[in-house]
Design a protein around this motif. Structure first.
Motif, PDB file in Angstrom:
ATOM      1  N   HIS A  16      -6.354   0.090  -1.143  1.00 37.91           N
ATOM      2  CA  HIS A  16      -5.542   1.238  -1.558  1.00 37.91           C
ATOM      3  C   HIS A  16      -6.261   2.023  -2.655  1.00 37.91           C
ATOM      4  O   HIS A  16      -6.829   1.417  -3.576  1.00 37.91           O
ATOM      5  CB  HIS A  16      -4.192   0.737  -2.083  1.00 37.91           C
ATOM      6  N   ASN A  40      -2.952  -2.070   1.664  1.00 42.96           N
ATOM      7  CA  ASN A  40      -2.895  -2.514   0.261  1.00 42.96           C
ATOM      8  C   ASN A  40      -4.241  -2.942  -0.314  1.00 42.96           C
ATOM      9  O   ASN A  40      -4.581  -2.602  -1.438  1.00 42.96           O
ATOM     10  CB  ASN A  40      -1.884  -3.642   0.111  1.00 42.96           C
ATOM     11  N   ARG A  78       2.355   5.638   2.169  1.00 43.31           N
ATOM     12  CA  ARG A  78       2.342   4.196   2.484  1.00 43.31           C
ATOM     13  C   ARG A  78       1.858   3.887   3.902  1.00 43.31           C
ATOM     14  O   ARG A  78       1.443   2.774   4.172  1.00 43.31           O
ATOM     15  CB  ARG A  78       3.697   3.561   2.211  1.00 43.31           C
ATOM     16  N   ILE A  82       4.960  -1.954  -3.140  1.00 42.07           N
ATOM     17  CA  ILE A  82       4.665  -0.732  -3.898  1.00 42.07           C
ATOM     18  C   ILE A  82       4.944  -0.960  -5.385  1.00 42.07           C
ATOM     19  O   ILE A  82       4.156  -0.581  -6.247  1.00 42.07           O
ATOM     20  CB  ILE A  82       5.473   0.465  -3.340  1.00 42.07           C
TER      21      ILE A  82
END
Ligand code: PAP
Length: 327
Positions: A104, A101, A96, A264
């Motif tokens: 990703h 994001n 992470r 997540i």
């Protein structure tokens, strides 16, 4: 000129090497007609496919050639028990701080490419995610008893996920029919049910596979985390928090205030991942989309008769008695 790519040639050569290495043993194993491949072979009490990457050959090669490290993390499932979801969640938790994001890797790459399998690691030549990463993250369909022994001896962390066998049967039935060649034709639910209840599934018997990891997790809960797909579905956030704690990557107060865990969960949701995997394939005739069908609990009721459901529940209650497993 061959239309095959270099990697496909490499894989074909490696598989034929393994075939030469193990064929004299394999021909002595009991065999049954498979779901997706011609045959399933019984080895160490479990059924393994005769072809494809997850096959009797790569299982034996993984046992002989794969070199675990004490800091490795292993994810384990039977096919259709939530492999793709578990891979994505653990990849997202462990990495992470590495990825933002919006770009990703899970939004552009199938989770199966991001978390290598120990059965295929011994065949693939391309550099994988595991190289240069610590801890290394691997996945396996191997039953507990067939793991390369040093994984357990080193005390590596293992996360196992299982799923209600009725939904596993139905998910496997759909997957197998997607992959079966036109010459073989689709299998019927009745055929699938008969094979499943007899324990004849890739990496099955289903119940033995679950029991092996369940018993190991009860003996060593700090090293083997036992999860169910159903519980993960009904309380994803708490499960993801526990998963992060178990893996040694707990969410900090600051991350909690930024909603990192919720991000997540959303990134790895069926909706997000299935949208990201609409196109493309994993090679060898396996479309990315084949790993995303419905992602629901209880779909088996739409395919199995009440009698079939009763028989499967009876077997499950008997086999899992005293093991505190519920779906
Ligand atoms: P594998 O073991 O062959 O890799 P696996 O990922 O375990 O397959 O199984 C696919 C199942 O997980 C499918 O279930 P279904 O057939 O009942 O629909 C698939 O839809 C489901 N699945 C895939 N991704 C997710 C996700 N992110 N969340 C929940 N379920 C998912």
């Amino acid at each position: 000129m061959s239309s095959k790519t270099f990697d496909e040639d490499h894989i074909a050569n490696k598989l034929s090497l393994f075939f030469d290495r193990y064929k004299s043993k394999i021909i002595t194993f009991p065999k049954e007609k498979g779901w997706m491949t011609d045959e399933l072979y019984m080895y160490q009490g479990f059924w393994f496919q005769s072809a494809r990457m997850f096959s009797i050959m790569t299982v034996m090669a993984a046992q002989d050639d794969f070199k675990p490290h004490p800091s490795d993390i292993y994810l384990a499932t039977q096919p259709k028990c939530g492999t793709t979801w578990l891979k994505s969640l653990v990849f997202a938790i462990v990495n992470r701080n590495r990825y933002q994001n919006e770009n990703h890797p899970l939004l552009s790459t199938n989770p199966h490419k991001l978390v290598p399998n120990i059965e295929t690691e011994v065949v693939e030549k391309i550099p994988t995610y595991a190289e240069g990463h610590s801890p290394r993250l691997f996945f396996t369909h191997l039953p507990c008893i067939s793991l390369p022994p040093s994984i357990l001896d080193f005390g590596c962390r293992i996360v196992y996920m299982c799923r209600d066998p009725k939904d596993v049967l139905v998910s496997l039935f759909h997957f197998a029919n997607k992959l079966r060649g036109t010459s073989t034709g689709p299998m019927t639910v009745e055929e699938a049910f008969e094979k499943f209840t007899k324990g004849i599934t890739p990496h099955g018997p289903y119940w033995e596979h679950v029991k092996g990891y369940r018993k190991a997790s009860l003996e060593n809960p700090s090293k083997i985390l036992f999860l169910t797909y159903e519980n993960m579905k009904s309380d994803t956030e708490n499960n993801v928090k526990n998963l992060a704690d178990f893996l040694g990557y707990p969410f900090t107060e600051e991350e909690n205030s930024r909603g990192v865990m919720e991000e997540i969960v959303s990134l790895c949701s069926f909706e997000k991942l299935s949208a990201a995997n609409k196109h493309g394939d994993l090679g060898r005739g396996l479309p990315n989309s084949a790993f995303f069908r419905q992602g629901n609990v209880g779909d088996s009721i739409n395919y199995l008769t009440p009698e079939m459901i009763q028989i499967l529940d009876d077997i499950t209650n008997k086999e899992f008695h005293g093991l505190d497993i519920s779906f």
